[in-house]
Scaffold this active site. Sequence first.
Site, PDB file in Angstrom:
ATOM      1  CE1 TYR A  21       6.755   5.376   0.983  1.00  0.00           C
ATOM      2  CE2 TYR A  21       6.794   3.321   2.211  1.00  0.00           C
ATOM      3  CZ  TYR A  21       6.090   4.337   1.559  1.00  0.00           C
ATOM      4  OH  TYR A  21       4.712   4.283   1.498  1.00  0.00           O
TER       5      TYR A  21
HETATM    6  N1  LIG Z   1      -1.518   5.140   5.912  1.00  0.00           N
HETATM    7  C1  LIG Z   1      -1.297   5.982   4.912  1.00  0.00           C
HETATM    8  O1  LIG Z   1      -1.679   7.168   4.987  1.00  0.00           O
HETATM    9  C2  LIG Z   1      -0.599   5.521   3.669  1.00  0.00           C
HETATM   10  C3  LIG Z   1      -0.381   4.172   3.436  1.00  0.00           C
HETATM   11  N2  LIG Z   1       0.257   3.771   2.292  1.00  0.00           N
HETATM   12  C4  LIG Z   1       0.491   2.338   2.052  1.00  0.00           C
HETATM   13  O2  LIG Z   1      -0.695   1.610   2.364  1.00  0.00           O
HETATM   14  C5  LIG Z   1      -0.339   0.385   3.034  1.00  0.00           C
HETATM   15  C6  LIG Z   1      -0.995   0.331   4.400  1.00  0.00           C
HETATM   16  O3  LIG Z   1      -0.620   1.501   5.130  1.00  0.00           O
HETATM   17  P1  LIG Z   1      -0.634   1.453   6.733  1.00  0.00           P
HETATM   18  O4  LIG Z   1      -1.814   0.680   7.191  1.00  0.00           O
HETATM   19  O5  LIG Z   1      -0.407   2.836   7.236  1.00  0.00           O
HETATM   20  O6  LIG Z   1       0.662   0.564   7.005  1.00  0.00           O
HETATM   21  P2  LIG Z   1       1.482   0.308   8.356  1.00  0.00           P
HETATM   22  O7  LIG Z   1       2.580   1.322   8.468  1.00  0.00           O
HETATM   23  O8  LIG Z   1       0.528   0.140   9.469  1.00  0.00           O
HETATM   24  O9  LIG Z   1       2.189  -1.080   7.978  1.00  0.00           O
HETATM   25  C7  LIG Z   1       1.386  -2.208   7.743  1.00  0.00           C
HETATM   26  C8  LIG Z   1       2.040  -3.386   8.378  1.00  0.00           C
HETATM   27  O10 LIG Z   1       3.240  -3.716   7.691  1.00  0.00           O
HETATM   28  C9  LIG Z   1       3.956  -4.564   8.569  1.00  0.00           C
HETATM   29  N3  LIG Z   1       5.376  -4.624   8.254  1.00  0.00           N
HETATM   30  C10 LIG Z   1       6.279  -3.639   8.293  1.00  0.00           C
HETATM   31  N4  LIG Z   1       7.501  -4.117   7.960  1.00  0.00           N
HETATM   32  C11 LIG Z   1       7.356  -5.449   7.717  1.00  0.00           C
HETATM   33  C12 LIG Z   1       8.221  -6.507   7.356  1.00  0.00           C
HETATM   34  N5  LIG Z   1       9.530  -6.298   7.188  1.00  0.00           N
HETATM   35  N6  LIG Z   1       7.690  -7.753   7.207  1.00  0.00           N
HETATM   36  C13 LIG Z   1       6.378  -7.977   7.394  1.00  0.00           C
HETATM   37  N7  LIG Z   1       5.495  -7.017   7.742  1.00  0.00           N
HETATM   38  C14 LIG Z   1       5.982  -5.779   7.905  1.00  0.00           C
HETATM   39  C15 LIG Z   1       3.722  -4.025   9.967  1.00  0.00           C
HETATM   40  O11 LIG Z   1       3.606  -5.168  10.794  1.00  0.00           O
HETATM   41  P3  LIG Z   1       3.567  -5.193  12.383  1.00  0.00           P
HETATM   42  O12 LIG Z   1       2.878  -3.926  12.810  1.00  0.00           O
HETATM   43  O13 LIG Z   1       2.773  -6.445  12.661  1.00  0.00           O
HETATM   44  O14 LIG Z   1       4.996  -5.267  12.855  1.00  0.00           O
HETATM   45  C16 LIG Z   1       2.454  -3.190   9.832  1.00  0.00           C
HETATM   46  O15 LIG Z   1       1.416  -3.570  10.678  1.00  0.00           O
HETATM   47  C17 LIG Z   1       1.187   0.360   3.086  1.00  0.00           C
HETATM   48  O16 LIG Z   1       1.705  -0.387   2.009  1.00  0.00           O
HETATM   49  C18 LIG Z   1       1.569   1.813   2.969  1.00  0.00           C
HETATM   50  O17 LIG Z   1       2.880   2.006   2.429  1.00  0.00           O
HETATM   51  C19 LIG Z   1       0.755   4.676   1.386  1.00  0.00           C
HETATM   52  C20 LIG Z   1       0.568   6.028   1.583  1.00  0.00           C
HETATM   53  C21 LIG Z   1      -0.169   6.530   2.710  1.00  0.00           C
HETATM   54  N1  LIG Z   2       3.785   1.762   5.714  1.00  0.00           N
HETATM   55  C1  LIG Z   2       3.365   3.023   5.701  1.00  0.00           C
HETATM   56  N2  LIG Z   2       3.564   3.771   4.601  1.00  0.00           N
HETATM   57  C2  LIG Z   2       3.167   5.077   4.629  1.00  0.00           C
HETATM   58  C3  LIG Z   2       2.535   5.626   5.743  1.00  0.00           C
HETATM   59  C4  LIG Z   2       2.326   4.792   6.885  1.00  0.00           C
HETATM   60  O1  LIG Z   2       1.786   5.225   7.913  1.00  0.00           O
HETATM   61  N3  LIG Z   2       2.763   3.519   6.813  1.00  0.00           N
HETATM   62  N4  LIG Z   2       2.131   6.919   5.773  1.00  0.00           N
HETATM   63  C5  LIG Z   2       2.381   7.733   4.755  1.00  0.00           C
HETATM   64  C6  LIG Z   2       1.951   9.159   4.884  1.00  0.00           C
HETATM   65  O2  LIG Z   2       0.554   9.230   5.157  1.00  0.00           O
HETATM   66  C7  LIG Z   2       2.248  10.030   3.681  1.00  0.00           C
HETATM   67  O3  LIG Z   2       1.466   9.583   2.593  1.00  0.00           O
HETATM   68  C8  LIG Z   2       1.879  11.455   4.019  1.00  0.00           C
HETATM   69  O4  LIG Z   2       2.260  12.297   2.952  1.00  0.00           O
HETATM   70  C9  LIG Z   2       3.098   7.276   3.542  1.00  0.00           C
HETATM   71  N5  LIG Z   2       3.395   5.864   3.571  1.00  0.00           N
END
Ligand SMILES: NC(=O)C1=CN([C@@H]2O[C@H](COP(=O)(O)OP(=O)(O)OC[C@H]3O[C@@H](n4cnc5c(N)ncnc54)[C@H](OP(=O)(O)O)[C@@H]3O)[C@@H](O)[C@H]2O)C=CC1
Ligand SMILES: Nc1nc2c(c(=O)[nH]1)N=C([C@H](O)[C@@H](O)CO)CN2
Length: 235
Positions: free
Chosen positions: A147
């Site tokens: 990842y």
């Molecule tokens: N939330 C956090 O604290 C953090 C977030 N981030 C980044 O910020 C962004 C948003 O985070 P967050 O809202 O938590 O994200 P999520 O984990 O909720 O993922 C967002 C969406 O990505 C979709 N997804 C996953 N795999 C695929 C795939 N193979 N093809 C198409 N869609 C896919 C899912 O779709 P579905 O549910 O419809 O299946 C999901 O709703 C991400 O890029 C994440 O990595 C980074 C660090 C911390």
């Molecule tokens: N697709 C996602 N990416 C990440 C998520 C998540 O919920 N969905 N969450 C994290 C964590 O919050 C991490 O930042 C905690 O240290 C990272 N990426």
Amino acid sequence: MNSPVLITGASQRLGLAMANTLLDQGHHVVVTYRTLRPSISMLEDKGATVLQADFSTEAAIDRAIDEIKAISKTYRAVIHNASDWAQERDNHDKHSLIERMMLVHAVAPYRINLALEKALCDCDVQSDIIHMTDYVQETGSEKHMAYAASKAALHNLTLSFAKKLAPKVKVNSIAPALLMFNEGDDEAYKQKALEKSLLEIVPGAQEAVKAVNYLFDSDYVTGQTLHLNGGRHLK
Ligand SMILES: NC(=O)C1=CN([C@@H]2O[C@H](COP(=O)(O)OP(=O)(O)OC[C@H]3O[C@@H](n4cnc5c(N)ncnc54)[C@H](OP(=O)(O)O)[C@@H]3O)[C@@H](O)[C@H]2O)C=CC1
Ligand SMILES: Nc1nc2c(c(=O)[nH]1)N=C([C@H](O)[C@@H](O)CO)CN2
């Protein structure tokens, strides 16, 4: 109708918050989702264009691109938000794991950006590409190695596309650390996660929405990373 903003993976959490805010601001929003949820119908009722897309194969990515291009000849922005926070201990087949991570976090953004280059450059105002990366783009992660590597690849694409598409298109990364907990996170995990940053809070999705609006409004930020990490890098 204005040139649309494309947000991938917008059925929940940060992407859904971005889509709702941008719709409320009057943008035409196009979202992709992998799993159909009531949130998608709600976005459609608010005027969003919704597309089902799973970025787990190159063929599926190319199908999504064809549908995205058919919606509009110009785009105001693309926000690559779709993401799978997979960890090695849950995935026995490590070859397929890193392939899966690279497809959703690097191959899909790369192919979509190349396909939408003209649409972004033909927008009547300066346009934006935003890559949702991660704090671990620079640190790595022992539990989420594939990842983290794929997020680092995505950030490197920020640098390349910023050089390739200037001045018509600004290209930036938003690198969050902990913004939202996930269902199932227990109290012990939450407390440990909170203590990783200086500010020791979990700000929620709006922190990412504010960063998106800052980049949209900027005239002079490209090739940069907005770090949303509460000072974690100094702890
Ligand atoms: N939330 C956090 O604290 C953090 C977030 N981030 C980044 O910020 C962004 C948003 O985070 P967050 O809202 O938590 O994200 P999520 O984990 O909720 O993922 C967002 C969406 O990505 C979709 N997804 C996953 N795999 C695929 C795939 N193979 N093809 C198409 N869609 C896919 C899912 O779709 P579905 O549910 O419809 O299946 C999901 O709703 C991400 O890029 C994440 O990595 C980074 C660090 C911390
Ligand atoms: N697709 C996602 N990416 C990440 C998520 C998540 O919920 N969905 N969450 C994290 C964590 O919050 C991490 O930042 C905690 O240290 C990272 N990426």
